[in-house]
Design an enzyme around this catalytic site. Structure first.
Site, PDB file in Angstrom:
ATOM      1  N   GLU A 279      -9.634 -74.115 -11.879  1.00  0.00           N
ATOM      2  CA  GLU A 279     -10.075 -73.221 -10.790  1.00  0.00           C
ATOM      3  C   GLU A 279     -10.337 -74.001  -9.507  1.00  0.00           C
ATOM      4  O   GLU A 279     -11.449 -73.996  -8.973  1.00  0.00           O
ATOM      5  CB  GLU A 279     -11.365 -72.501 -11.199  1.00  0.00           C
ATOM      6  CG  GLU A 279     -11.255 -71.657 -12.450  1.00  0.00           C
ATOM      7  CD  GLU A 279     -12.595 -71.071 -12.883  1.00  0.00           C
ATOM      8  OE1 GLU A 279     -13.651 -71.497 -12.364  1.00  0.00           O
ATOM      9  OE2 GLU A 279     -12.586 -70.191 -13.751  1.00  0.00           O
ATOM     10  N   PRO A 280      -9.329 -74.687  -8.989  1.00  0.00           N
ATOM     11  CA  PRO A 280      -9.559 -75.481  -7.782  1.00  0.00           C
ATOM     12  C   PRO A 280      -9.713 -74.597  -6.548  1.00  0.00           C
ATOM     13  O   PRO A 280      -9.004 -73.598  -6.396  1.00  0.00           O
ATOM     14  CB  PRO A 280      -8.281 -76.314  -7.670  1.00  0.00           C
ATOM     15  CG  PRO A 280      -7.232 -75.447  -8.293  1.00  0.00           C
ATOM     16  CD  PRO A 280      -7.921 -74.719  -9.414  1.00  0.00           C
ATOM     17  N   TYR A 322     -25.664 -78.013   4.687  1.00  0.00           N
ATOM     18  CA  TYR A 322     -25.711 -79.101   3.700  1.00  0.00           C
ATOM     19  C   TYR A 322     -25.789 -80.475   4.352  1.00  0.00           C
ATOM     20  O   TYR A 322     -25.715 -81.485   3.646  1.00  0.00           O
ATOM     21  CB  TYR A 322     -24.440 -79.115   2.845  1.00  0.00           C
ATOM     22  CG  TYR A 322     -24.022 -77.822   2.224  1.00  0.00           C
ATOM     23  CD1 TYR A 322     -24.789 -77.213   1.242  1.00  0.00           C
ATOM     24  CD2 TYR A 322     -22.823 -77.219   2.590  1.00  0.00           C
ATOM     25  CE1 TYR A 322     -24.373 -76.034   0.644  1.00  0.00           C
ATOM     26  CE2 TYR A 322     -22.400 -76.044   1.991  1.00  0.00           C
ATOM     27  CZ  TYR A 322     -23.179 -75.452   1.030  1.00  0.00           C
ATOM     28  OH  TYR A 322     -22.759 -74.299   0.434  1.00  0.00           O
ATOM     29  N   CYS A 348     -28.681 -70.244  19.177  1.00  0.00           N
ATOM     30  CA  CYS A 348     -30.058 -70.602  19.523  1.00  0.00           C
ATOM     31  C   CYS A 348     -30.807 -71.201  18.340  1.00  0.00           C
ATOM     32  O   CYS A 348     -31.760 -70.601  17.839  1.00  0.00           O
ATOM     33  CB  CYS A 348     -30.777 -69.367  20.030  1.00  0.00           C
ATOM     34  SG  CYS A 348     -29.880 -68.658  21.390  1.00  0.00           S
ATOM     35  N   GLU A 349     -30.358 -72.334  17.876  1.00  0.00           N
ATOM     36  CA  GLU A 349     -31.017 -73.035  16.772  1.00  0.00           C
ATOM     37  C   GLU A 349     -30.765 -74.520  16.958  1.00  0.00           C
ATOM     38  O   GLU A 349     -29.627 -74.917  17.235  1.00  0.00           O
ATOM     39  CB  GLU A 349     -30.386 -72.658  15.429  1.00  0.00           C
ATOM     40  CG  GLU A 349     -30.482 -71.225  15.066  1.00  0.00           C
ATOM     41  CD  GLU A 349     -31.241 -70.986  13.768  1.00  0.00           C
ATOM     42  OE1 GLU A 349     -31.837 -71.937  13.221  1.00  0.00           O
ATOM     43  OE2 GLU A 349     -31.220 -69.833  13.329  1.00  0.00           O
ATOM     44  N   TYR A 377     -14.501 -73.245   2.407  1.00  0.00           N
ATOM     45  CA  TYR A 377     -15.903 -72.933   2.690  1.00  0.00           C
ATOM     46  C   TYR A 377     -16.188 -72.970   4.200  1.00  0.00           C
ATOM     47  O   TYR A 377     -17.262 -73.365   4.640  1.00  0.00           O
ATOM     48  CB  TYR A 377     -16.838 -73.871   1.904  1.00  0.00           C
ATOM     49  CG  TYR A 377     -16.531 -73.826   0.430  1.00  0.00           C
ATOM     50  CD1 TYR A 377     -16.821 -72.687  -0.301  1.00  0.00           C
ATOM     51  CD2 TYR A 377     -15.888 -74.887  -0.219  1.00  0.00           C
ATOM     52  CE1 TYR A 377     -16.501 -72.603  -1.649  1.00  0.00           C
ATOM     53  CE2 TYR A 377     -15.553 -74.803  -1.569  1.00  0.00           C
ATOM     54  CZ  TYR A 377     -15.869 -73.670  -2.270  1.00  0.00           C
ATOM     55  OH  TYR A 377     -15.544 -73.575  -3.598  1.00  0.00           O
TER      56      TYR A 377
HETATM   57  N1  LLP Z   1     -15.080 -72.113 -10.244  1.00  0.00           N
HETATM   58  C1  LLP Z   1     -16.375 -71.755 -10.184  1.00  0.00           C
HETATM   59  C2  LLP Z   1     -16.965 -71.023 -11.308  1.00  0.00           C
HETATM   60  C3  LLP Z   1     -17.140 -72.078  -9.060  1.00  0.00           C
HETATM   61  O1  LLP Z   1     -18.411 -71.736  -9.012  1.00  0.00           O
HETATM   62  C4  LLP Z   1     -16.533 -72.774  -7.975  1.00  0.00           C
HETATM   63  C5  LLP Z   1     -17.307 -73.115  -6.781  1.00  0.00           C
HETATM   64  C6  LLP Z   1     -15.171 -73.119  -8.085  1.00  0.00           C
HETATM   65  C7  LLP Z   1     -14.486 -72.767  -9.231  1.00  0.00           C
HETATM   66  C8  LLP Z   1     -14.447 -73.843  -7.006  1.00  0.00           C
HETATM   67  O2  LLP Z   1     -15.001 -75.086  -6.744  1.00  0.00           O
HETATM   68  P1  LLP Z   1     -14.248 -76.139  -5.808  1.00  0.00           P
HETATM   69  O3  LLP Z   1     -12.952 -76.491  -6.509  1.00  0.00           O
HETATM   70  O4  LLP Z   1     -13.998 -75.516  -4.504  1.00  0.00           O
HETATM   71  O5  LLP Z   1     -15.174 -77.272  -5.736  1.00  0.00           O
HETATM   72  N2  LLP Z   1     -20.138 -73.783  -0.373  1.00  0.00           N
HETATM   73  C9  LLP Z   1     -20.118 -75.093  -0.971  1.00  0.00           C
HETATM   74  C10 LLP Z   1     -19.313 -75.126  -2.246  1.00  0.00           C
HETATM   75  C11 LLP Z   1     -19.801 -74.148  -3.300  1.00  0.00           C
HETATM   76  C12 LLP Z   1     -18.949 -74.134  -4.537  1.00  0.00           C
HETATM   77  C13 LLP Z   1     -19.333 -73.016  -5.441  1.00  0.00           C
HETATM   78  N3  LLP Z   1     -18.528 -72.861  -6.616  1.00  0.00           N
HETATM   79  C14 LLP Z   1     -19.590 -76.078   0.064  1.00  0.00           C
HETATM   80  O6  LLP Z   1     -19.330 -75.669   1.197  1.00  0.00           O
HETATM   81  O7  LLP Z   1     -19.475 -77.269  -0.233  1.00  0.00           O
END
Ligand code: LLP
Length: 419
Positions: A279-280, A322, A348-349, A377
């Site tokens: 699930e990338p 973050y 305004c922050e 994201y």
């Molecule tokens: N599968 C599940 C169940 C997840 O919760 C996530 C991400 C992914 C796949 C995909 O993950 P990735 O391959 O993109 O790392 N907003 C944060 C990242 C939150 C990720 C949440 N879950 C940021 O901006 O870094």
């Protein structure tokens, strides 16, 4: 200017920043700024990098659309054969609209509503990732009522530390996600007793922006041990979903390529008749995109120099939320001595920061800057804070580009409101 990201789709040519074969200045002139720009080639190459690494092993990439749910982005990947990982009824709606086949959609999320469960069942998705026993019972009741059978996979917290930001660590025992390993056997036994439930898989997702294959190995080892115990009880599963989390380069990190993950994990799966699901999200979209902004003002205060840009935390919240570091580069760097700036937006922050302490030749108002690695994201986490319309989005393909989402208007801001 050296680009610190790992993507051949972004380059300087003759002193100008290009996405594929399109100068970013040309896009900025057409759409105005701020604007999100994505490279189609990058999306496709990263997707293919993963499928090539897993060739010969039954697998399915379910692109995690939470990283970027823009229709044209999802459609590009679906066109390559990708499935989709969705986490809400809204994402399911968008995935189906973008042409994703329901049988390649996995539905995760810590708290699915009954309505969302009905939507997943009616669409005929591949499976629900289940996060708790009460949720399993709700899915069972709902499926039974509709005369359907719900395929499910338990989300297990394998309790490994991915050594990433604490807000994006998800696979530790103390995180809210999934069930503990110890509870897994009981969960699958319950699956057998409940009507309308077909246990088909097991799932983990240990975190995001992970730069090491070791935590994945550890997690998969633990899941494989569980699979063996289940088999001994006569419960055979068809899918091993290892989640997302593969990291990318924001500032010169050296993330393992997809082949390194596959090489680390494939030996653990020898002899198991399973389809691996990946699930990338960020791995595919992160370095595919940039937020292109214009300089509004350059100002000098006693202690600091500021570049006030027309893009802000509402457009890209990762730095503010973050403390994430995104490389910011001038679209036309020119020459001259460099000065240190904080690049901020008009919101305004005090926290409205795109980047601090960056060195550039002093820009002029109207000059463009590209905030890199913003394809994942970025737009999905944008908001209308300060009543700022969200930016348009552009998909570059070779020498051409297309606006795949128009800029929001003031009317869009008040859509649905009653005075
Ligand atoms: N599968 C599940 C169940 C997840 O919760 C996530 C991400 C992914 C796949 C995909 O993950 P990735 O391959 O993109 O790392 N907003 C944060 C990242 C939150 C990720 C949440 N879950 C940021 O901006 O870094």
């Amino acid at each position: 200017m050296d680009l610190l990201i790992n993507s051949p789709s972004w380059n300087y040519r003759d002193g100008e920043l290009y996405c594929e074969d399109v100068p970013l200045e040309r896009i900025a002139r057409r759409t105005g700024t701020p604007v999100y720009v994505y490279s189609r080639r990058h999306l496709v190459e990263k997707y293919r990098e993963i499928t090539a690494a897993w060739r010969g092993r039954s697998h399915l990439v379910c692109y995690s659309m939470k990283s970027n749910s823009t229709g044209a982005v999802v459609r590009t990947l679906v066109g390559e054969g990708s499935g989709v990982d969705v986490v809400s009824g809204g994402e399911l709606y968008r995935a189906l609209r973008a042409g994703a086949p329901a049988e390649k959609i996995v539905f995760a999320g810590v708290g699915k509503t009954e309505k969302e469960i009905v939507e997943g069942l009616q669409a005929g998705i591949l499976f629900f990732t289940v996060e708790s026993t009460p949720e399993l019972e709700l899915i069972s009741r709902t499926a039974d009522r509709l005369g359907k059978t719900a395929p499910v996979a338990l989300r297990v917290t394998p309790d490994v530390d991915p050594r990433t930001h604490r807000y994006i660590t998800t696979g530790k025992a103390e995180n809210k996600f999934g069930l503990d390993r110890e509870a897994a056997l009981e969960f699958y036994r319950l699956c057998r007793r409940l009507p309308g439930i077909d246990p088909v898989g097991i799932h983990m997702h240990i975190g995001s922006q992970i730069l090491d294959t070791a935590p994945f190995r550890e997690g998969v080892k633990r899941l494989v041990a569980l699979l063996k115990k289940l088999k001994a009880e006569g419960i055979s599963l068809r899918y091993l979903d290892i989640g997302g989390g593969m990291g990318i380069s924001y500032r010169g990190e050296e993330p393992p390529p997809a082949a390194a993950y596959a090489a680390a994990l494939r030996p653990l799966l020898k002899g198991l008749r399973l389809t691996v699901i990946l699930e990338p999200g960020r791995f595919i979209t992160g370095n595919a995109g940039a937020l292109l902004v214009s300089v509004l003002q350059v100002k000098q205060k006693a202690k600091k120099n500021f570049i006030v840009a027309d893009g802000a935390m509402n457009d890209l919240i990762r730095p503010a939320l973050y403390g994430a570091w995104h490389q910011i580069v001038p679209v036309r760097p020119g020459g001259g001595k460099t000065v240190r700036f904080d690049v901020v937006g008009p919101v305004c922050e005090t926290g409205d920061i795109l980047g601090t302490g960056r060195r550039f030749p002093r820009p002029e108002p109207g000059d463009r800057l590209a905030v890199l690695s913003a394809g994942g994201y970025g737009s999905v986490m944008s908001s209308n804070y300060n009543s700022r319309p969200r930016p348009p989005e552009v998909l570059v393909d070779g020498e051409s580009f297309r606006v795949v989402k128009r800029r929001e208007s003031y009317r869009d801001l008040v859509k649905g409101e009653a005075l």
